[in-house]
Design a protein around this motif. Structure first.
Motif, PDB file in Angstrom:
ATOM      1  N   ASP A  97     -48.519 -23.895  43.886  1.00 44.57           N
ATOM      2  CA  ASP A  97     -47.120 -24.275  43.720  1.00 44.57           C
ATOM      3  C   ASP A  97     -46.427 -24.473  45.068  1.00 44.57           C
ATOM      4  O   ASP A  97     -45.590 -25.366  45.216  1.00 44.57           O
ATOM      5  CB  ASP A  97     -46.385 -23.212  42.900  1.00 44.57           C
ATOM      6  CG  ASP A  97     -44.961 -23.632  42.574  1.00 44.57           C
ATOM      7  OD1 ASP A  97     -44.799 -24.646  41.865  1.00 44.57           O
ATOM      8  OD2 ASP A  97     -44.021 -22.961  43.034  1.00 44.57           O
ATOM      9  N   GLU A  98     -46.798 -23.652  46.071  1.00 45.16           N
ATOM     10  CA  GLU A  98     -46.178 -23.807  47.391  1.00 45.16           C
ATOM     11  C   GLU A  98     -46.471 -25.186  47.980  1.00 45.16           C
ATOM     12  O   GLU A  98     -45.600 -25.797  48.604  1.00 45.16           O
ATOM     13  CB  GLU A  98     -46.690 -22.735  48.366  1.00 45.16           C
ATOM     14  CG  GLU A  98     -46.374 -21.312  47.949  1.00 45.16           C
ATOM     15  CD  GLU A  98     -47.543 -20.651  47.249  1.00 45.16           C
ATOM     16  OE1 GLU A  98     -47.784 -19.465  47.517  1.00 45.16           O
ATOM     17  OE2 GLU A  98     -48.216 -21.326  46.441  1.00 45.16           O
TER      18      GLU A  98
ATOM     19  N   ARG B 121     -42.871 -32.172  47.446  1.00 49.49           N
ATOM     20  CA  ARG B 121     -41.578 -32.617  46.907  1.00 49.49           C
ATOM     21  C   ARG B 121     -40.512 -32.663  48.003  1.00 49.49           C
ATOM     22  O   ARG B 121     -39.720 -33.614  48.077  1.00 49.49           O
ATOM     23  CB  ARG B 121     -41.137 -31.699  45.772  1.00 49.49           C
ATOM     24  CG  ARG B 121     -41.957 -31.840  44.499  1.00 49.49           C
ATOM     25  CD  ARG B 121     -41.260 -31.187  43.319  1.00 49.49           C
ATOM     26  NE  ARG B 121     -41.157 -29.740  43.467  1.00 49.49           N
ATOM     27  CZ  ARG B 121     -42.063 -28.868  43.026  1.00 49.49           C
ATOM     28  NH1 ARG B 121     -43.158 -29.308  42.417  1.00 49.49           N
ATOM     29  NH2 ARG B 121     -41.889 -27.576  43.182  1.00 49.49           N
TER      30      ARG B 121
ATOM     31  N   LEU C 207     -40.977 -24.422  53.935  1.00 54.33           N
ATOM     32  CA  LEU C 207     -39.700 -25.101  53.685  1.00 54.33           C
ATOM     33  C   LEU C 207     -38.922 -25.254  54.977  1.00 54.33           C
ATOM     34  O   LEU C 207     -38.357 -26.330  55.250  1.00 54.33           O
ATOM     35  CB  LEU C 207     -38.889 -24.314  52.659  1.00 54.33           C
ATOM     36  CG  LEU C 207     -37.512 -24.888  52.302  1.00 54.33           C
ATOM     37  CD1 LEU C 207     -37.660 -26.298  51.737  1.00 54.33           C
ATOM     38  CD2 LEU C 207     -36.800 -23.984  51.313  1.00 54.33           C
TER      39      LEU C 207
ATOM     40  N   ARG D  79     -44.511 -27.846  46.118  1.00 58.03           N
ATOM     41  CA  ARG D  79     -43.114 -27.811  46.561  1.00 58.03           C
ATOM     42  C   ARG D  79     -42.973 -28.487  47.924  1.00 58.03           C
ATOM     43  O   ARG D  79     -42.007 -29.213  48.174  1.00 58.03           O
ATOM     44  CB  ARG D  79     -42.625 -26.367  46.633  1.00 58.03           C
ATOM     45  CG  ARG D  79     -41.118 -26.234  46.883  1.00 58.03           C
ATOM     46  CD  ARG D  79     -40.671 -24.785  46.937  1.00 58.03           C
ATOM     47  NE  ARG D  79     -41.045 -24.079  45.720  1.00 58.03           N
ATOM     48  CZ  ARG D  79     -41.885 -23.046  45.688  1.00 58.03           C
ATOM     49  NH1 ARG D  79     -42.449 -22.624  46.803  1.00 58.03           N
ATOM     50  NH2 ARG D  79     -42.157 -22.438  44.554  1.00 58.03           N
TER      51      ARG D  79
END
Length: 304
Positions: free
Chosen positions: A201-202, A208, A179, A205
């Motif tokens: 999921d990482e 996104r 992130l 993400r």
């Protein structure tokens, strides 16, 4: 009529492969394409598939009927049902691998590796890889995100790529760093995201976040219905087929290696950067030099 309960996806591919041996024309074009990727039937209309392949819708309909289906709707629903049942958990895969057994397992693994490599260099994937290389070179920055097994692929791309190209960024190796690295991306940047079922999921993400920042997302993934493909600027579908418990990575690694070599061949500054990197490592003793003509010592035979 074909039944989803009686067929495997491999059986459908084999039916189209037979049709691909017929006379040249639109029907043969459709059959050859679907023999490589029968799962695409689940995601296209007749007209959409015809437009993608540059043929008329009638050729698509004739090809599907020749493969044993009553019509396109039946073929599409059969494939969709198979895709819903396709993925198994790890334990059934381990048991299936064990059931193959012995020397036959080596043959099956060899065949799967060869098929996956062939698919990387077949149309349209080959053309998609070739078209992406100059875009990667022209981007302000290029990021690559992969976790778990896919981290090895992301590290390969960023380590090897950063030696030759100034715009390749290091692969983040912790979820928080993913992130931190991507919140500063923008439309001039490209973000490669790599994941296969189960989808991490990482990585989802990261995709996104990159899309929210208007960066161009390139998904390297296994299926047309992969969540990574949603909203991606480009999708490179890596062939992962085989008896492997956690998917074969040969196809994805070959995609990355091919991208790197194409970029290297097209970047006029790459040779100088790589030479400087190599010289520095040699100067500081990072490599053990091979001794020309050195022979492997063998133990003398015992005389008895």
């Amino acid at each position: 009529m074909a039944s989803a309960n009686a067929l495997r996806i491999e059986d459908i591919a084999a039916r189209f492969a037979m049709q691909a041996k017929g006379p040249p024309g639109g029907m043969r074009t459709v059959a050859a394409w679907l023999a490589e990727r029968p799962e695409e039937l689940a995601f296209h209309t007749v007209r959409g598939l015809a437009e993608r392949l540059g043929c008329d819708p009638g050729s698509v309909m004739r090809c599907v009927r020749a493969a044993g289906f009553g019509g396109y709707a039946e073929a599409r629903e059969s494939v969709r049902n198979l895709l819903r049942l396709d993925y198994q958990g790890y334990r059934p895969r381990v048991e299936a691998l064990r059931d193959i057994g012995g020397n036959r397992l080596l043959d099956v693994l060899q065949q799967a590796a060869g098929q996956n490599l062939d698919r990387v260099f077949s149309s349209p994937l080959r053309a998609e890889i070739e078209a992406l290389a100059p875009d990667l070179l022209a981007a302000r920055r290029v990021f690559c995100v992969g976790v778990r097994m896919a981290y090895a692929l992301a590290h390969l791309f960023t380590y090897r790529g950063a030696i030759a190209h100034a715009n390749i960024q290091p692969a983040p190796n912790q979820p928080g760093l993913i992130l931190d690295q991507l919140i500063d991306t923008g439309p001039q940047d490209i973000v490669l995201v790599i994941s296969f079922a189960h989808y991490s999921d990482e990585t989802l993400r990261a995709a996104r976040v990159a899309r929210a920042r208007k960066a161009r997302v390139v998904a390297i993934t296994d299926r047309a219905d992969s969540p990574l493909a949603e909203g991606a600027w480009r999708v490179l579908r890596a062939p992962v087929e085989g008896p492997h418990v956690m998917h074969s990575l040969i196809g994805a690694a070959t995609i990355i290696e091919t991208l790197l070599e194409l970029m290297l061949a097209q970047d006029p500054g790459a040779a100088e950067r790589m030479e400087g990197f190599e010289r520095s490592l040699l100067e500081f003793g990072a490599y053990a030099a091979a001794v020309p003509g050195a022979a492997v010592r063998r133990r003398p035979r015992r005389r008895g």
